[in-house]
Design a protein around this motif. Structure first.
Motif, short mmCIF file in Angstrom:
data_model
loop_
_atom_site.label_atom_id
_atom_site.label_comp_id
_atom_site.label_asym_id
_atom_site.label_seq_id
_atom_site.Cartn_x
_atom_site.Cartn_y
_atom_site.Cartn_z
N LYS A 129 13.22 47.96 57.04
CA LYS A 129 14.59 47.23 56.75
C LYS A 129 13.26 45.85 56.62
N MET A 130 12.52 45.98 57.12
CA MET A 130 11.18 45.12 56.95
C MET A 130 11.65 43.57 57.15
N ALA A 131 12.33 43.31 58.22
CA ALA A 131 13.13 41.96 59.07
C ALA A 131 11.83 41.57 59.47
N PRO A 132 12.27 39.43 59.44
CA PRO A 132 10.75 39.30 59.90
C PRO A 132 10.94 39.11 61.26
N LEU A 133 11.85 39.16 61.75
CA LEU A 133 11.43 40.11 63.36
C LEU A 133 12.03 41.10 63.64
N LEU A 134 11.95 41.55 65.02
CA LEU A 134 12.16 42.56 65.79
C LEU A 134 12.35 43.06 67.21
N ILE A 135 13.49 43.59 66.79
CA ILE A 135 14.12 43.61 69.21
C ILE A 135 14.03 45.47 69.06
N LEU A 136 12.83 45.75 70.21
CA LEU A 136 14.00 47.30 70.51
C LEU A 136 14.14 47.08 72.11
#
Length: 580
Positions: free
Chosen positions: A493-500
């Motif tokens: 997806k290459m989104a600027p923010l990441l949630i794990l």
């Protein structure tokens, strides 16, 4: 009967009113042709009876027969056309209802699903909508035909002979009283039946989605007990509703047969006195059938309408649920996102009167890896839900690059994030389709690169269809492999923010190391939020937020927090003690 539900259904179907009106006019016309028939049969009978004394006027008999064939044939054609129209209309209404429910699901806040089972929602989409479609098709035209037939036959009976008409009406009057009584008593059982059916679907969905847990904890007895209770309640309400509605048909048949007897006795007496001809008795024999048959149809239509009212009540109750606030006025669009995120005095509670996050503030700089740790119930996942605007804040605000998240649409906000949750989610489709989910601009090279980064490419290439392997209930992927697919999905997806959120909870230690390496690469240049219980996985985080009871009680990197010898150090050391 729930009249409001039927009004809601009528208003919902108003776009089809022209077609419905045409179908109802045709149904009325077909009924009228049937009503005229006995009058012509009376003439034919009289012609034949008079001919027995001399010669039968065959030409006149033939003319009446041709007229009857024409009337009955035209009635058949009209009934066929109206049946086609109503079948088309009801199926289009059902299709539109299912579509609107599907759209509605995406507009509902998550708090609705916190208090409603998935099975109950599914029951409204399937059972209730099907019930509305089926009974609309059977009831509306049947109701109009029955009313037309009833009124028309009543008029023709009085036109033919008022004495016999009164005799026929009095003999069937008791049917009206009993039918009204049964309808008044059975409606609540139809409503209970639909409600219990929804509960049964919810229980089945819940039990069999967690079937392994049920088996592991020997919960079969409890599951069977719960199922039996719901099934018994469903049986009870269904039995009562079907029994009461089932009484209508034999009741109406009795009234009809009783009417035949009355007509024959009164008709014979009048014929002996020379008041009427034999043809009138024949006509009334048919009229009493046309008069009582609508009572049966009205009873059946009333039963169907009760089912429709109960089902449509549940459907429109769902469609009228409070939606997420519309966002057509929100025009903020973030481009070239840096990734600065700030929580400013955030307050939130699932219950407005009971806040679980009381005053949360933190500033995260672009590109930082932020770990959120704390005991169960501290508010870690809730914080992520608020960041994604799955729930609205009770107070304060969250900003991205200085723009409050509630100033942009949810769709725009969600585009800024890629997410990997503790619960893996894959749909029935190929591995490739699962990885590129909801995107059309992902190349084959990007998919393969993501799978190589998480160590999944080798396994996929051992499968017969490789990336075209279909994932379904029969596929033998482990929980860890499913988790890897969701991680690869986040990577492409290459989104600027990441949630794990506990992204490595379902994998072994060796695979965890590979994933951590892939995650380190994935988080480069991105602002990432990591929820972790295994503190060893977030030692390299730029910022660790330690939460307890909805508030940040400590903040810093791993070394700083260990040196403080506070709550974080206690958590970290306790995990190593447990491991040893």
């Amino acid at each position: 009967m729930n009249v409001k539900s039927l009004k809601d259904l009528a208003m919902y179907s108003k776009v089809f009113f022209p077609a419905i009106i045409i179908a109802l006019i045709l149904a009325m016309a077909a009924a009228i042709f049937s009503i005229v028939g006995p009058n012509q049969l009376s003439k034919m009978t009289d012609l034949i009876t008079e001919g027995l004394m001399g010669s039968i006027d065959l030409d006149a008999v033939f003319d009446v027969a041709i007229l009857l064939v024409f009337l009955y044939g035209l009635g058949f054609i009209f009934n066929y056309i109206q049946g086609f129209i109503m079948a088309t209309v009801t199926q289009r209404v059902s299709k539109q209802l299912r579509h609107d429910i599907s759209v509605k699901i995406n507009r509902l806040p998550l708090k609705y699903f916190d208090s409603t089972t998935t099975g109950d929602v599914l029951s409204r989409v399937t059972n209730d909508v099907d019930m509305v479609g089926q009974t609309m098709n059977q009831s509306i035209s049947g109701l109009i035909s029955a009313i037309t037939m009833f009124v028309g036959s009543l008029i023709m009976m009085f036109y033919t002979n008022w004495i016999m008409a009164i005799s026929a009406v009095l003999s069937t009057f008791i049917g009206f009283i009993l039918m009204a009584f049964i309808i008044s008593k059975s409606q609540r059982f139809f409503a209970q039946q639909q409600a219990e059916l929804g509960k049964l679907n919810g229980h089945i969905e819940e039990t069999y989605s967690g079937h392994n847990v049920v088996k592991a904890y020997n919960g079969e007895k409890q599951a069977k007990h719960d199922f039996s209770l719901i099934n018994t309640r469903l049986y009870d309400s269904a039995w009562k509703s079907q029994f009461l509605s089932g009484l209508m048909m034999p009741l109406m048949m009795f009234i009809g047969n009783f009417g035949y007897v009355v007509v024959c006795i009164v008709g014979a007496a009048l014929a002996v006195n020379g008041t009427i001809s034999f043809g009138v008795i024949v006509a009334f024999m048919l009229y009493i059938r046309l008069f009582t048959q609508p009572l049966q149809q009205l009873a059946q239509a009333a039963t169907n309408l009760q089912s429709t009212a109960a089902a449509s009540g549940r459907v429109f109750e769902f469609l009228n649920e409070e939606e997420l606030v519309k966002e057509s006025n929100k025009l903020e669009i973030l481009e070239n996102v840096k990734g600065d995120v700030e929580f400013k005095h955030v307050q939130f509670g699932y219950d407005e009167n009971k806040l679980i996050i009381k005053d949360f503030s933190v500033k995260v700089e672009a590109g930082q890896k932020v770990a959120i740790v704390g005991p169960t119930g501290a508010g870690k996942t809730t914080l992520i839900n608020l960041l994604m605007r799955f729930y609205e804040l009770n107070g304060g605000e969250i900003t991205i690059d200085g723009i409050p998240t509630n100033h942009m649409t949810r769709e725009c906000l969600h585009d800024l994030f890629c997410m990997v949750l503790q619960d893996t989610w894959v749909f029935e489709g190929s591995i490739r389709d699962n990885i590129v989910y909801a995107r059309n601009d992902v190349s084959e090279q990007e998919v393969v690169a993501a799978c190589k980064a998480v160590g999944l490419d080798h396994f996929i290439n051992t499968l017969p269809d490789k990336y075209d392997t279909i994932l379904n209930d029969k596929s033998s992927l482990s929980a860890g492999q499913r988790q890897l697919i969701t991680i690869a999905r986040a990577m492409v997806k290459m989104a600027p923010l990441l949630i794990l959120d506990e992204a490595t909870s379902s994998v072994d230690t060796r695979t965890e190391v590979l994933i951590q390496q892939a995650m380190d690469k994935l988080t480069e240049g991105k602002t990432s939020f990591v929820i972790a219980h295994r503190l060893s996985t977030i030692k390299n985080a730029d910022l660790i937020l330690v939460m307890k009871d909805g508030d940040i009680i400590e903040a810093g990197n791993h070394q700083e927090l260990i040196s403080k010898d506070g709550f974080y150090a206690e958590l970290y050391n306790s995990q190593f003690e447990e491991a040893s």
